[in-house]
Design a protein around this motif. Structure first.
Motif, PDB file in Angstrom:
ATOM      1  N   CYS A 132       0.833  -1.216   0.000  1.00 52.38           N
ATOM      2  CA  CYS A 132       0.000   0.000   0.000  1.00 52.38           C
ATOM      3  C   CYS A 132       0.862   1.258   0.000  1.00 52.38           C
ATOM      4  O   CYS A 132       0.584   2.217  -0.733  1.00 52.38           O
ATOM      5  N   ALA A 133       1.906   1.271   0.819  1.00 53.80           N
ATOM      6  CA  ALA A 133       2.774   2.447   0.918  1.00 53.80           C
ATOM      7  C   ALA A 133       3.491   2.724  -0.397  1.00 53.80           C
ATOM      8  O   ALA A 133       3.541   3.868  -0.858  1.00 53.80           O
ATOM      9  N   VAL A 134       4.041   1.683  -1.007  1.00 53.37           N
ATOM     10  CA  VAL A 134       4.732   1.853  -2.286  1.00 53.37           C
ATOM     11  C   VAL A 134       3.728   2.279  -3.360  1.00 53.37           C
ATOM     12  O   VAL A 134       4.002   3.170  -4.166  1.00 53.37           O
ATOM     13  N   GLY A 135       2.552   1.651  -3.351  1.00 51.82           N
ATOM     14  CA  GLY A 135       1.525   2.035  -4.316  1.00 51.82           C
ATOM     15  C   GLY A 135       1.128   3.495  -4.176  1.00 51.82           C
ATOM     16  O   GLY A 135       1.017   4.220  -5.168  1.00 51.82           O
ATOM     17  N   ALA A 136       0.932   3.937  -2.951  1.00 52.85           N
ATOM     18  CA  ALA A 136       0.519   5.316  -2.708  1.00 52.85           C
ATOM     19  C   ALA A 136       1.623   6.301  -3.071  1.00 52.85           C
ATOM     20  O   ALA A 136       1.379   7.281  -3.787  1.00 52.85           O
ATOM     21  N   SER A 137       2.837   6.046  -2.613  1.00 48.58           N
ATOM     22  CA  SER A 137       3.914   7.009  -2.863  1.00 48.58           C
ATOM     23  C   SER A 137       4.349   7.020  -4.321  1.00 48.58           C
ATOM     24  O   SER A 137       4.711   8.065  -4.852  1.00 48.58           O
ATOM     25  N   GLY A 138       4.295   5.861  -4.984  1.00 48.82           N
ATOM     26  CA  GLY A 138       4.689   5.784  -6.389  1.00 48.82           C
ATOM     27  C   GLY A 138       3.549   5.999  -7.357  1.00 48.82           C
ATOM     28  O   GLY A 138       3.744   5.917  -8.570  1.00 48.82           O
ATOM     29  N   ARG A 139       2.358   6.260  -6.818  1.00 46.60           N
ATOM     30  CA  ARG A 139       1.145   6.396  -7.641  1.00 46.60           C
ATOM     31  C   ARG A 139       0.973   5.186  -8.565  1.00 46.60           C
ATOM     32  O   ARG A 139       0.684   5.315  -9.749  1.00 46.60           O
ATOM     33  N   LEU A 140       1.167   3.997  -7.950  1.00 44.35           N
ATOM     34  CA  LEU A 140       1.042   2.739  -8.680  1.00 44.35           C
ATOM     35  C   LEU A 140      -0.262   2.057  -8.288  1.00 44.35           C
ATOM     36  O   LEU A 140      -0.448   1.740  -7.107  1.00 44.35           O
ATOM     37  N   PRO A 141      -1.148   1.813  -9.231  1.00 47.92           N
ATOM     38  CA  PRO A 141      -2.321   0.997  -8.901  1.00 47.92           C
ATOM     39  C   PRO A 141      -1.870  -0.398  -8.481  1.00 47.92           C
ATOM     40  O   PRO A 141      -0.848  -0.899  -8.971  1.00 47.92           O
ATOM     41  N   ILE A 142      -2.602  -1.020  -7.577  1.00 49.86           N
ATOM     42  CA  ILE A 142      -2.274  -2.340  -7.055  1.00 49.86           C
ATOM     43  C   ILE A 142      -3.206  -3.357  -7.690  1.00 49.86           C
ATOM     44  O   ILE A 142      -4.432  -3.242  -7.568  1.00 49.86           O
ATOM     45  N   PHE A 143      -2.640  -4.352  -8.366  1.00 48.51           N
ATOM     46  CA  PHE A 143      -3.416  -5.421  -8.988  1.00 48.51           C
ATOM     47  C   PHE A 143      -3.389  -6.606  -8.038  1.00 48.51           C
ATOM     48  O   PHE A 143      -2.347  -7.217  -7.817  1.00 48.51           O
ATOM     49  N   THR A 144      -4.534  -6.911  -7.454  1.00 46.48           N
ATOM     50  CA  THR A 144      -4.613  -7.948  -6.438  1.00 46.48           C
ATOM     51  C   THR A 144      -5.949  -8.666  -6.518  1.00 46.48           C
ATOM     52  O   THR A 144      -6.926  -8.128  -7.042  1.00 46.48           O
ATOM     53  N   MET A 145      -5.969  -9.863  -5.971  1.00 44.88           N
ATOM     54  CA  MET A 145      -7.227 -10.600  -5.794  1.00 44.88           C
ATOM     55  C   MET A 145      -7.568 -10.680  -4.313  1.00 44.88           C
ATOM     56  O   MET A 145      -8.583 -11.248  -3.937  1.00 44.88           O
ATOM     57  N   ASP A 146      -6.714 -10.127  -3.475  1.00 40.37           N
ATOM     58  CA  ASP A 146      -6.867 -10.147  -2.028  1.00 40.37           C
ATOM     59  C   ASP A 146      -7.886  -9.077  -1.611  1.00 40.37           C
ATOM     60  O   ASP A 146      -7.631  -7.879  -1.771  1.00 40.37           O
ATOM     61  N   GLN A 147      -9.011  -9.508  -1.084  1.00 39.33           N
ATOM     62  CA  GLN A 147     -10.085  -8.586  -0.716  1.00 39.33           C
ATOM     63  C   GLN A 147      -9.702  -7.639   0.417  1.00 39.33           C
ATOM     64  O   GLN A 147     -10.357  -6.616   0.609  1.00 39.33           O
TER      65      GLN A 147
END
Length: 140
Positions: A103-118
């Motif tokens: 989450c932190a890397v996604g937020a700081s890098g403006r990277l959407p996270i592709f996951t199946m984890d609810q």
């Protein structure tokens, strides 16, 4: 734009024996890979390689993942992950250290996270993260 691919997606595509090649999730990952947009964290690589049953399977998976260099994780990312953990815990939402690092890397890098984890859907109600969705055309 790069997309941070979570363990659950890599695992489905690379580790499970009985996955249909027409799975929308697998097709989406394949498209991200073709476009050069799929990225991975070292912690995700470690999760994928941990618990592999045989050394031959380990080597095969390690070689497949070698095509994807680790996204750089900074001290700020680790500190932000701890902040995210505390924010979520204060709202009754639990997760793993790796989940909050993602989450932190996604937020700081403006990277959407592709996951199946609810769990990430719950995190997204609290944290400034974006979830990458399977493109609608792949669902048809």
């Amino acid at each position: 734009m790069k997309v941070l691919v979570d363990t659950s997606v890599w695992s489905l595509a690379l580790c499970r024996k009985h996955v249909s090649s027409d799975s929308p999730v697998v097709a989406e990952l394949a498209e991200l890979v073709r476009e050069g947009r799929a990225t991975i964290l070292g912690a995700i690589r470690q999760e994928l390689l941990s618990g592999v049953r045989t050394s031959a399977q380990f080597e095969t998976l390690r070689e497949r993942l070698a095509a994807f260099p680790d996204y750089l994780v900074t001290t700020d990312s680790y500190e932000r992950a701890a902040t995210f953990f505390n924010q979520c815990r204060s709202r009754g939402v639990a997760g793993s250290s790796t989940d909050f690092l993602i989450c932190a890397v996604g937020a700081s890098g403006r990277l959407p996270i592709f996951t199946m984890d609810q769990d990430f859907e719950r995190f997204a109600r609290i944290l400034p993260i974006e979830i990458h969705r399977v493109q609608t055309a792949l669902l048809q």
